[in-house]
Design a protein around this motif. Structure first.
Motif, PDB file in Angstrom:
ATOM      1  N   PRO A 364       3.593   1.572  93.602  1.00  7.60           N
ATOM      2  CA  PRO A 364       1.792   1.718  92.909  1.00  7.60           C
ATOM      3  C   PRO A 364       1.728  -0.278  92.924  1.00  7.60           C
ATOM      4  O   PRO A 364       2.330  -1.709  93.441  1.00  7.60           O
ATOM      5  CB  PRO A 364       1.392   1.203  91.552  1.00  7.60           C
ATOM      6  CG  PRO A 364       2.921   2.096  90.881  1.00  7.60           C
ATOM      7  CD  PRO A 364       4.031   1.847  92.335  1.00  7.60           C
ATOM      8  N   ARG A 365       0.483  -1.058  93.685  1.00  6.88           N
ATOM      9  CA  ARG A 365       0.362  -2.509  93.835  1.00  6.88           C
ATOM     10  C   ARG A 365      -0.149  -3.073  92.833  1.00  6.88           C
ATOM     11  O   ARG A 365       0.043  -4.140  92.703  1.00  6.88           O
ATOM     12  CB  ARG A 365      -1.089  -1.966  94.564  1.00  6.88           C
ATOM     13  CG  ARG A 365      -2.326  -3.906  95.407  1.00  6.88           C
ATOM     14  CD  ARG A 365      -3.151  -3.410  96.072  1.00  6.88           C
ATOM     15  NE  ARG A 365      -3.798  -4.666  95.948  1.00  6.88           N
ATOM     16  CZ  ARG A 365      -5.131  -4.642  97.081  1.00  6.88           C
ATOM     17  NH1 ARG A 365      -5.454  -3.925  97.025  1.00  6.88           N
ATOM     18  NH2 ARG A 365      -5.831  -5.462  97.030  1.00  6.88           N
ATOM     19  N   TYR A 366      -0.625  -2.292  91.431  1.00  4.23           N
ATOM     20  CA  TYR A 366      -0.957  -3.832  90.472  1.00  4.23           C
ATOM     21  C   TYR A 366       0.298  -3.416  89.284  1.00  4.23           C
ATOM     22  O   TYR A 366       0.130  -4.284  87.740  1.00  4.23           O
ATOM     23  CB  TYR A 366      -2.284  -3.309  90.216  1.00  4.23           C
ATOM     24  CG  TYR A 366      -3.469  -4.040  90.808  1.00  4.23           C
ATOM     25  CD1 TYR A 366      -3.457  -5.090  91.069  1.00  4.23           C
ATOM     26  CD2 TYR A 366      -3.693  -3.184  92.080  1.00  4.23           C
ATOM     27  CE1 TYR A 366      -4.979  -6.087  91.812  1.00  4.23           C
ATOM     28  CE2 TYR A 366      -4.999  -3.506  92.395  1.00  4.23           C
ATOM     29  CZ  TYR A 366      -5.467  -4.756  92.794  1.00  4.23           C
ATOM     30  OH  TYR A 366      -6.420  -5.336  92.875  1.00  4.23           O
ATOM     31  N   PHE A 367       0.331  -2.044  89.101  1.00  6.72           N
ATOM     32  CA  PHE A 367       1.334  -2.087  87.851  1.00  6.72           C
ATOM     33  C   PHE A 367       2.895  -0.889  87.906  1.00  6.72           C
ATOM     34  O   PHE A 367       3.069  -1.831  89.536  1.00  6.72           O
ATOM     35  CB  PHE A 367       0.635  -0.999  87.256  1.00  6.72           C
ATOM     36  CG  PHE A 367      -0.774  -1.130  86.381  1.00  6.72           C
ATOM     37  CD1 PHE A 367      -1.186  -1.492  85.682  1.00  6.72           C
ATOM     38  CD2 PHE A 367      -1.733  -1.142  87.089  1.00  6.72           C
ATOM     39  CE1 PHE A 367      -2.328  -2.169  85.394  1.00  6.72           C
ATOM     40  CE2 PHE A 367      -3.180  -1.377  87.023  1.00  6.72           C
ATOM     41  CZ  PHE A 367      -2.944  -1.772  85.636  1.00  6.72           C
ATOM     42  N   GLU A 368       3.405  -1.827  87.198  1.00  7.28           N
ATOM     43  CA  GLU A 368       5.055  -1.179  87.473  1.00  7.28           C
ATOM     44  C   GLU A 368       6.022  -0.879  86.041  1.00  7.28           C
ATOM     45  O   GLU A 368       4.795  -1.443  84.639  1.00  7.28           O
ATOM     46  CB  GLU A 368       5.917  -2.903  87.883  1.00  7.28           C
ATOM     47  CG  GLU A 368       5.742  -3.926  86.757  1.00  7.28           C
ATOM     48  CD  GLU A 368       7.241  -5.235  87.820  1.00  7.28           C
ATOM     49  OE1 GLU A 368       6.467  -5.205  88.100  1.00  7.28           O
ATOM     50  OE2 GLU A 368       6.430  -5.245  86.359  1.00  7.28           O
ATOM     51  N   LEU A 369       6.741  -0.349  86.222  1.00  7.97           N
ATOM     52  CA  LEU A 369       7.192   0.486  84.692  1.00  7.97           C
ATOM     53  C   LEU A 369       8.206  -0.052  84.149  1.00  7.97           C
ATOM     54  O   LEU A 369       9.087  -0.866  84.985  1.00  7.97           O
ATOM     55  CB  LEU A 369       7.374   2.176  85.476  1.00  7.97           C
ATOM     56  CG  LEU A 369       7.525   3.042  83.926  1.00  7.97           C
ATOM     57  CD1 LEU A 369       7.184   3.397  83.314  1.00  7.97           C
ATOM     58  CD2 LEU A 369       8.246   4.503  85.045  1.00  7.97           C
ATOM     59  N   ARG A 370       8.372  -0.985  82.997  1.00  5.43           N
ATOM     60  CA  ARG A 370       8.898  -1.373  82.730  1.00  5.43           C
ATOM     61  C   ARG A 370       9.295  -0.710  80.951  1.00  5.43           C
ATOM     62  O   ARG A 370       8.710  -0.923  80.137  1.00  5.43           O
ATOM     63  CB  ARG A 370       8.243  -2.765  82.054  1.00  5.43           C
ATOM     64  CG  ARG A 370       8.387  -3.649  82.835  1.00  5.43           C
ATOM     65  CD  ARG A 370       7.386  -5.144  83.133  1.00  5.43           C
ATOM     66  NE  ARG A 370       6.625  -5.315  83.568  1.00  5.43           N
ATOM     67  CZ  ARG A 370       5.846  -6.657  83.375  1.00  5.43           C
ATOM     68  NH1 ARG A 370       5.587  -7.069  82.407  1.00  5.43           N
ATOM     69  NH2 ARG A 370       5.404  -7.264  85.001  1.00  5.43           N
ATOM     70  N   GLU A 371      10.806  -0.400  80.698  1.00 12.88           N
ATOM     71  CA  GLU A 371      11.156   0.548  79.784  1.00 12.88           C
ATOM     72  C   GLU A 371      10.489   1.239  79.046  1.00 12.88           C
ATOM     73  O   GLU A 371       9.605   1.232  77.638  1.00 12.88           O
ATOM     74  CB  GLU A 371      11.383  -0.977  78.588  1.00 12.88           C
ATOM     75  CG  GLU A 371      11.540  -1.699  78.725  1.00 12.88           C
ATOM     76  CD  GLU A 371      12.263  -2.882  77.585  1.00 12.88           C
ATOM     77  OE1 GLU A 371      11.225  -2.421  76.737  1.00 12.88           O
ATOM     78  OE2 GLU A 371      12.629  -4.304  77.556  1.00 12.88           O
ATOM     79  N   GLY A 372       9.345   1.775  79.959  1.00 15.04           N
ATOM     80  CA  GLY A 372       8.302   3.394  80.390  1.00 15.04           C
ATOM     81  C   GLY A 372       7.145   3.268  79.700  1.00 15.04           C
ATOM     82  O   GLY A 372       6.566   3.708  79.404  1.00 15.04           O
ATOM     83  N   ARG A 373       6.743   1.882  79.923  1.00 15.03           N
ATOM     84  CA  ARG A 373       5.235   1.311  79.637  1.00 15.03           C
ATOM     85  C   ARG A 373       4.837   1.123  81.117  1.00 15.03           C
ATOM     86  O   ARG A 373       6.039  -0.137  81.563  1.00 15.03           O
ATOM     87  CB  ARG A 373       5.376   0.628  78.585  1.00 15.03           C
ATOM     88  CG  ARG A 373       5.775   1.303  77.010  1.00 15.03           C
ATOM     89  CD  ARG A 373       5.044   0.421  75.994  1.00 15.03           C
ATOM     90  NE  ARG A 373       4.723  -1.217  75.976  1.00 15.03           N
ATOM     91  CZ  ARG A 373       4.146  -1.643  75.028  1.00 15.03           C
ATOM     92  NH1 ARG A 373       4.380  -1.185  74.288  1.00 15.03           N
ATOM     93  NH2 ARG A 373       4.511  -3.312  74.669  1.00 15.03           N
ATOM     94  N   TRP A 374       3.533   1.422  81.747  1.00 16.38           N
ATOM     95  CA  TRP A 374       2.990   0.660  82.270  1.00 16.38           C
ATOM     96  C   TRP A 374       2.364  -1.021  82.229  1.00 16.38           C
ATOM     97  O   TRP A 374       1.284  -0.564  81.115  1.00 16.38           O
ATOM     98  CB  TRP A 374       2.020   1.401  83.279  1.00 16.38           C
ATOM     99  CG  TRP A 374       2.518   2.577  84.479  1.00 16.38           C
ATOM    100  CD1 TRP A 374       2.667   4.332  83.482  1.00 16.38           C
ATOM    101  CD2 TRP A 374       3.389   2.131  85.313  1.00 16.38           C
ATOM    102  NE1 TRP A 374       3.540   5.105  83.958  1.00 16.38           N
ATOM    103  CE2 TRP A 374       3.877   4.323  85.594  1.00 16.38           C
ATOM    104  CE3 TRP A 374       3.489   1.963  86.347  1.00 16.38           C
ATOM    105  CZ2 TRP A 374       4.511   4.616  86.577  1.00 16.38           C
ATOM    106  CZ3 TRP A 374       3.907   2.371  87.428  1.00 16.38           C
ATOM    107  CH2 TRP A 374       4.511   3.547  88.342  1.00 16.38           C
ATOM    108  N   GLU A 375       2.862  -2.106  82.994  1.00 13.05           N
ATOM    109  CA  GLU A 375       3.176  -2.991  82.741  1.00 13.05           C
ATOM    110  C   GLU A 375       1.790  -4.015  84.265  1.00 13.05           C
ATOM    111  O   GLU A 375       2.717  -3.600  84.835  1.00 13.05           O
ATOM    112  CB  GLU A 375       3.584  -3.785  82.037  1.00 13.05           C
ATOM    113  CG  GLU A 375       4.429  -3.483  81.253  1.00 13.05           C
ATOM    114  CD  GLU A 375       3.944  -3.801  80.000  1.00 13.05           C
ATOM    115  OE1 GLU A 375       2.407  -4.028  79.690  1.00 13.05           O
ATOM    116  OE2 GLU A 375       3.841  -3.333  78.782  1.00 13.05           O
ATOM    117  N   PRO A 376       0.734  -4.553  83.936  1.00 17.23           N
ATOM    118  CA  PRO A 376       0.412  -5.480  85.449  1.00 17.23           C
ATOM    119  C   PRO A 376       1.565  -6.204  85.552  1.00 17.23           C
ATOM    120  O   PRO A 376       2.375  -6.993  85.036  1.00 17.23           O
ATOM    121  CB  PRO A 376      -0.878  -6.000  84.384  1.00 17.23           C
ATOM    122  CG  PRO A 376       0.489  -6.527  83.493  1.00 17.23           C
ATOM    123  CD  PRO A 376       0.092  -5.011  82.560  1.00 17.23           C
TER     124      PRO A 376
END
Length: 400
Positions: A364-376
């Motif tokens: 993804p361009r704008y988001f990444e998965l951190r500890e099970g949640r998608w964050e900008p």
């Protein structure tokens, strides 16, 4: 999704003759239903005949005339339509009052709906939508959403207004099933709201109700929000257990809500009303009442959003990606719409095939998965300076 089956039901009823019992209930909204022409109804009837109870509808291809001419990524902006309800919340000294303001923001997003409650476009993997809000007080807000997963479908979104001290991050994971005489759409995911001016509050987390299309084969045509959702702030022990009520067979009303607001084990008050009309809060301590949102009056004050013209957008921006489909739908040229929709979907399938052959992973361009949640992929500015606004704007619209 709901509009698809409301129209299907309307066609079936017309084919066999409308009776008083078959008509849309008098206390529903006029825009909740619509009537198909003969060709459209035949297509829907044929589609329904292929469905089975419990079937996952995520892979079902629906005809273009049931589509709302915008992507789901843009439709999420409906919840950013009344920012005045939450701006200035950090100036409220009472955490309970700040909680009520967040609750108002959430409840105000439901009244916006297209005629027939049609289904928005299913975003393709990597599709994104971005816009800017220019508010009357001279401040700005920014929004970006991206389809970060195709199977299962996940839409991640981010909104921030640095000057107004508001940040919202979340994701939606819709799952639809055919249930026989109805369709259910489970809206998994959550909104995570941060009042940047009161960092000690932590996050306000909001979940979504489920959606139902009732009476698609027989009985009354109804589109409803149903079941329970939660608004919570764990730092202060504040919770609202909110029920979106579906109408009973013999009693009740449409679009009703009821909620209990509490601070840990102590009741603060009750929420009641109809999300399509007016909602209010009754204080448990003194019995006073206050309006939370009046869709008839306040619903007219939707914050306008600025989106760059399609010619200035990138290939995978929602409005440019679906431009031909949108134009065809608005022109009511269903043959052209079908071709435009197929062209986007075929290109996506080919891209997926090439990725699989090369072993390339989508990032993804704008988001990444951190500890099970998608964050900008952005260090969220915590101040209200012009520099913070420029940081956000240049991240969403990077300069060449």
């Amino acid at each position: 999704m709901m509009g698809i089956f409301s129209q299907a039901g309307s066609h079936i009823r017309r084919a066999r003759g409308l009776s008083v019992e078959d008509r849309a209930p008098e206390d529903t909204e006029p825009d909740d239903t619509s009537i198909l022409d003969e060709n459209e109804g035949s297509i829907i009837t044929s589609l329904i005949s292929q469905l089975r109870v419990g079937m996952d509808l995520s892979k079902v291809t629906f005809p273009t005339f049931v589509l709302e001419p915008r992507s789901m990524l843009e439709r999420i902006t409906d919840f950013m339509s009344h920012p005045d309800l939450i701006f200035g919340s950090e100036n409220c000294a009472d955490p309970e009052e700040r909680f009520i303001r967040v609750l108002q923001y959430y409840l105000a997003g439901w009244h916006i709906k297209p005629k027939g409650v049609k289904k928005p476009y299913n975003p393709v993997l990597g599709e994104f939508f971005r816009c800017r809000y220019d508010y009357s007080n001279g401040t700005r807000g920014f929004y970006v959403a991206e389809q970060v997963s195709h199977h299962p479908p996940i839409s991640a979104f981010f909104y921030i207004s640095p000057a107004n001290r508001i940040c919202i991050v979340g994701e939606l994971r819709p799952k639809s099933k055919f249930l026989g005489n109805s369709v259910s759409t489970t809206m998994e995911g959550e909104n995570r709201i941060t009042l940047l001016g009161t960092p000690n509050d932590g996050e306000y987390v909001v979940t979504m109700p489920n959606m139902y299309a009732r009476g698609i084969l027989f009985g009354k045509m109804v589109l409803e929000l149903g079941d329970y959702c939660v608004v919570k702030n764990e730092k202060h022990g504040l919770y609202c257990d909110l029920e979106f009520k579906t109408k009973g067979f013999f009693s009740g009303t449409y679009n009703a809500i009821a909620g209990r607001v509490r601070r840990r084990n102590s009741d603060i008050g009750e929420v009641s009303g109809r999300w399509s009309h007016t909602m209010e809060f009754k204080n448990a301590k003194n019995g006073s009442r206050r309006a939370l949102f009046d869709a008839t009056i306040d619903g007219q004050n939707v914050a306008p959003k600025f989106v760059f013209p399609e010619v200035e957008q990138e290939l995978y921006e929602s409005r440019r990606l679906w431009q031909r489909l949108t134009q065809a739908i608005e022109a009511k040229d269903m043959e052209a719409a079908t071709g435009a929709k197929s062209a986007v979907e075929d290109a996506q399938r080919e891209l997926r095939r090439r990725r699989e052959e090369s072993g390339e992973m989508f990032v993804p361009r704008y988001f990444e998965l951190r500890e099970g949640r998608w964050e900008p992929k952005l260090s969220i500015p915590r101040d209200s300076s012009d520099a913070a606004m420029e940081t956000v704007e240049s991240w969403i619209w990077p300069r060449a």
